[in-house]
Write an enzyme that holds these catalytic residues in place. Sequence first.
Site, PDB file in Angstrom:
ATOM      1  N   GLU A 481       0.830  -1.202   0.000  1.00  0.00           N
ATOM      2  CA  GLU A 481       0.000   0.000   0.000  1.00  0.00           C
ATOM      3  C   GLU A 481       0.871   1.262   0.000  1.00  0.00           C
ATOM      4  O   GLU A 481       0.578   2.243  -0.687  1.00  0.00           O
ATOM      5  CB  GLU A 481      -0.948  -0.023   1.218  1.00  0.00           C
ATOM      6  CG  GLU A 481      -1.806   1.202   1.409  1.00  0.00           C
ATOM      7  CD  GLU A 481      -2.770   1.487   0.262  1.00  0.00           C
ATOM      8  OE1 GLU A 481      -2.881   0.665  -0.662  1.00  0.00           O
ATOM      9  OE2 GLU A 481      -3.380   2.569   0.287  1.00  0.00           O
ATOM     10  N   GLU A 488       1.160   6.590  -7.023  1.00  0.00           N
ATOM     11  CA  GLU A 488      -0.047   7.140  -7.665  1.00  0.00           C
ATOM     12  C   GLU A 488      -0.147   8.648  -7.522  1.00  0.00           C
ATOM     13  O   GLU A 488      -0.671   9.311  -8.396  1.00  0.00           O
ATOM     14  CB  GLU A 488      -1.324   6.426  -7.208  1.00  0.00           C
ATOM     15  CG  GLU A 488      -1.730   6.607  -5.781  1.00  0.00           C
ATOM     16  CD  GLU A 488      -2.980   5.794  -5.410  1.00  0.00           C
ATOM     17  OE1 GLU A 488      -3.780   5.461  -6.289  1.00  0.00           O
ATOM     18  OE2 GLU A 488      -3.153   5.498  -4.219  1.00  0.00           O
ATOM     19  N   HIS A 504      16.632 -12.374  -4.473  1.00  0.00           N
ATOM     20  CA  HIS A 504      16.326 -13.220  -5.638  1.00  0.00           C
ATOM     21  C   HIS A 504      16.142 -12.372  -6.893  1.00  0.00           C
ATOM     22  O   HIS A 504      15.305 -12.663  -7.733  1.00  0.00           O
ATOM     23  CB  HIS A 504      15.090 -14.077  -5.359  1.00  0.00           C
ATOM     24  CG  HIS A 504      15.294 -14.993  -4.190  1.00  0.00           C
ATOM     25  ND1 HIS A 504      16.143 -16.064  -4.232  1.00  0.00           N
ATOM     26  CD2 HIS A 504      14.799 -14.957  -2.934  1.00  0.00           C
ATOM     27  CE1 HIS A 504      16.154 -16.671  -3.060  1.00  0.00           C
ATOM     28  NE2 HIS A 504      15.345 -16.014  -2.250  1.00  0.00           N
TER      29      HIS A 504
HETATM   30  C1  G6P Z   1      -9.258   2.953  -7.780  1.00  0.00           C
HETATM   31  C2  G6P Z   1      -8.893   3.888  -6.646  1.00  0.00           C
HETATM   32  C3  G6P Z   1      -8.215   3.112  -5.514  1.00  0.00           C
HETATM   33  C4  G6P Z   1      -9.112   1.979  -5.056  1.00  0.00           C
HETATM   34  C5  G6P Z   1      -9.511   1.069  -6.215  1.00  0.00           C
HETATM   35  C6  G6P Z   1     -10.616   0.120  -5.803  1.00  0.00           C
HETATM   36  O1  G6P Z   1      -8.101   2.495  -8.407  1.00  0.00           O
HETATM   37  O2  G6P Z   1      -8.030   4.923  -7.093  1.00  0.00           O
HETATM   38  O3  G6P Z   1      -7.961   3.994  -4.433  1.00  0.00           O
HETATM   39  O4  G6P Z   1      -8.442   1.238  -4.064  1.00  0.00           O
HETATM   40  O5  G6P Z   1     -10.026   1.835  -7.312  1.00  0.00           O
HETATM   41  O6  G6P Z   1     -11.770   0.882  -5.568  1.00  0.00           O
HETATM   42  P1  G6P Z   1     -12.946   0.453  -4.615  1.00  0.00           P
HETATM   43  O7  G6P Z   1     -13.933   1.585  -4.710  1.00  0.00           O
HETATM   44  O8  G6P Z   1     -13.491  -0.835  -5.135  1.00  0.00           O
HETATM   45  O9  G6P Z   1     -12.373   0.300  -3.236  1.00  0.00           O
END
Ligand code: G6P
Length: 611
Positions: A481, A488, A504
Amino acid sequence: MCGIVGFTGLKPAAPVLLQGLERLEYRGYDSAGIAVFKNHKISVKKSEGRLKTLCDLIDNGNGMDSTAGIGHTRWATHGKPSDVNAHPHKSQNGKFAVVHNGIIENYAALKNMLIEHGYTFVSETDTEVVAHLLQFNDDGDMLSTISKTIRQLEGSYALGILNAELPGDVYAVRCASPLLVGVADEGNMIASDIPAILPLTRKILYLNDNEIVRLTAKKVEIFDLDLNPLFREITTITWDISAAEKGGYEHFMIKEIMEQPKALSDTIAPRIKDGDIQLDGVSFDKETLQKFKRIHIVACGSAYHVGVVGKYVIEELTRIPVIAEIASEFRYNNPIVDEQTLVIIISQSGETADTLAALKEARKRGATTLSIVNVVGSSIANASEHVLYTWAGPEISVATTKAYSTQLAMIYLIGLKFAKELGTIDSAAFSEMLDAIKALPEKAQTALQTAPEIETLAQRYAYLEHAYFIGRNLDYAVALEASLKLKEVSYIHSEAYAAGELKHGTISLIEDGTFVVALSCCKQLQMKTMSNIVEVKSRGAEVLLIACENEPFIENHLKDVDHAITVPSTHPLFMPSIEVIPMQLLGYYIAKARNCDIDKPKNLAKSVTVE
Ligand code: G6P
C-alpha cells in the site's frame, strides 16, 4: 469512471450542473461538458481539459437561462480526451443529447448497424451510439424510446438524456453504474454520487438497475422497463455537507489522512458492545464457520492490499486458509469456490466493475458472500448477501486513505469475531485484542504527529526516480500500500518487495543513493528485516526505517539506517493501521514537494466502473 449530473427546476440549470460536476471531478477529469435547452433546441458546450476550462469557456454558465440540462466530467475509455469526444453527445438529428458513465460493450456492433442505416459518427466514443440509437428507436413516446434503446445495450451505463421537444424534462437510466436522484422544492436532480446533490438537497432516491426516471421541475417518476410506475422511499442523507469539502486543508488527501482517527472510531465504536463484537446483524455461528474450508478476499487496488493484511490476520486468528485475490484475476480464473467457501469482497465505492463481477461469480458458484463497502446503496452492497459498511464518510481524493483504514478495522473485527465463535482464541486474548482495536483511533492520532518530520524528509526525497518498500509478513502487506500511495500521487516509480525476496533478483537494482523504505513493525521478524536492511545499505541504499517506538532492538540499530520514523505500538496483528499512516504522509508530502495534482493524479479515477 465519469461523473454525470442533470437538473430541472425553477432556477438556471447551468450553475447547478457546474457545481455538481465540480464535486464529481474525482471520477474523471480529462474533459467536461453540459447541455441545456435553447430555443426549442439543445445547446451543447464542451471542452477537453479540466472543468475549469469549460467554466471559463461559458462564463460559469452566466447568461444560460435554461432551467434544465445535463452535464458530464469524463475519464476517457473509448477515444482520447478531446473536445469532440467530450460528452454530451447528440443524435444525428439533434433531437437527443446524452451523457454517459460506463461502457457500452456491444457498441461496435450497434455502430455498424447504425452506419448501415445512414448514421454518421463524429466521435470515437461508445456513447454516441446511444444518442443515435435513441433517434433510430424514436416512436414519439420518450419512455418507450428509452426502454427500446436500453434493451439493445450491453455493458454498464448510467445515462442522462434530454429531448429537444420536451424542454424541462430530464431522463435517466442506470445499469451497473451509480446514479441517484435528489428531490427538492427548487427542482430535481440526478448525479453519480451524493456530494453533487448535497448543495441542493439531502433527500435522495436510490435507483435500481434498469429503471428509467423522468424528472420535471416538480415531479420525479420512476418506471421499470415495461414502463410500469414504481414507488420509491425518500432517504435522507445525514452526513454534513462539510464532509465533502476541503475545510481549510490544501488537499482532500491530507484532510482525509487527518480524518482517520474519527473514521476509525465511527467504524469501530458502534460494533463493540458489552465486551463483544456485533457485526450489524451479520452473524455466523460456529457450525456455519466450520463449514468454510477456505476464505477468499477479493478486491482491487488499495482494497486488495487490505485483503493481503486480511490473509495474515484472519488466518492467524481462525486457522481457516485465506486467499487474497485481485478481482480482475479472480473473475476469469475459474475460481475454486463453492458452498464451503466464504468470499469477502472489499470496495470503497461499491461500484468497481471487476469487484462487482467477482462478487456475482462467487454467488453463482454457491459461495457465501460478505462485502465491506463504504458507499451505502451501491451496486456491490445491493448484490451481496451480507454487507458491513465502513463509516469513513465521503472520500474525495482519488488516492484512498481513510477508506483503506476503515476496511482494515472491519477485517480485524471480522477476524476476531470469527475466532471467538470458532473457539480459536481464549477469552483473555479476545478481550486484550478488543481493547487494542478500541484504542486504534487514539494511536492513529499519535501516529499523525509524525507529519512535520515526514514533510521535512519529503523535501529530501522529492526528486528521486525510484523507491523500494520492503517488509516481511504484515509489514510486507503495508509495503504494498505504501508503494502504491507514493507512485499514484507523486509519479515516482516505486515497488514493494517481501524483504526476504530481495536477494532473488531485485537487489541488483540497488546502487548508491537508491531510496529504500524498510517497514519493521513485526517484532518477531525485526532481526530478519534488519539483515535485509544491512544488505541494501552495504550496496549504497539510503534507508528510511519505519518501526515501533520504545523497541530496544530497533534503538540499537538506528545507526544502521539513514532515517527512522517511529510510531506507537499496538497488538502486532493491528500494526498495519498505525504504520500505514507515515506511509500515506510520505506519499502526500513528496507529491506536494513535486507540485503534483494530488487529489486528481493523471490518468486515474476514483471509481473504476469499467474492466
Ligand atoms: C481505484 C482507486 C483506488 C481503489 C480502487 C478500488 O483504483 O483509485 O484507491 O483502491 O479503485 O476501488 P474500490 O472503490 O473498489 O475500493
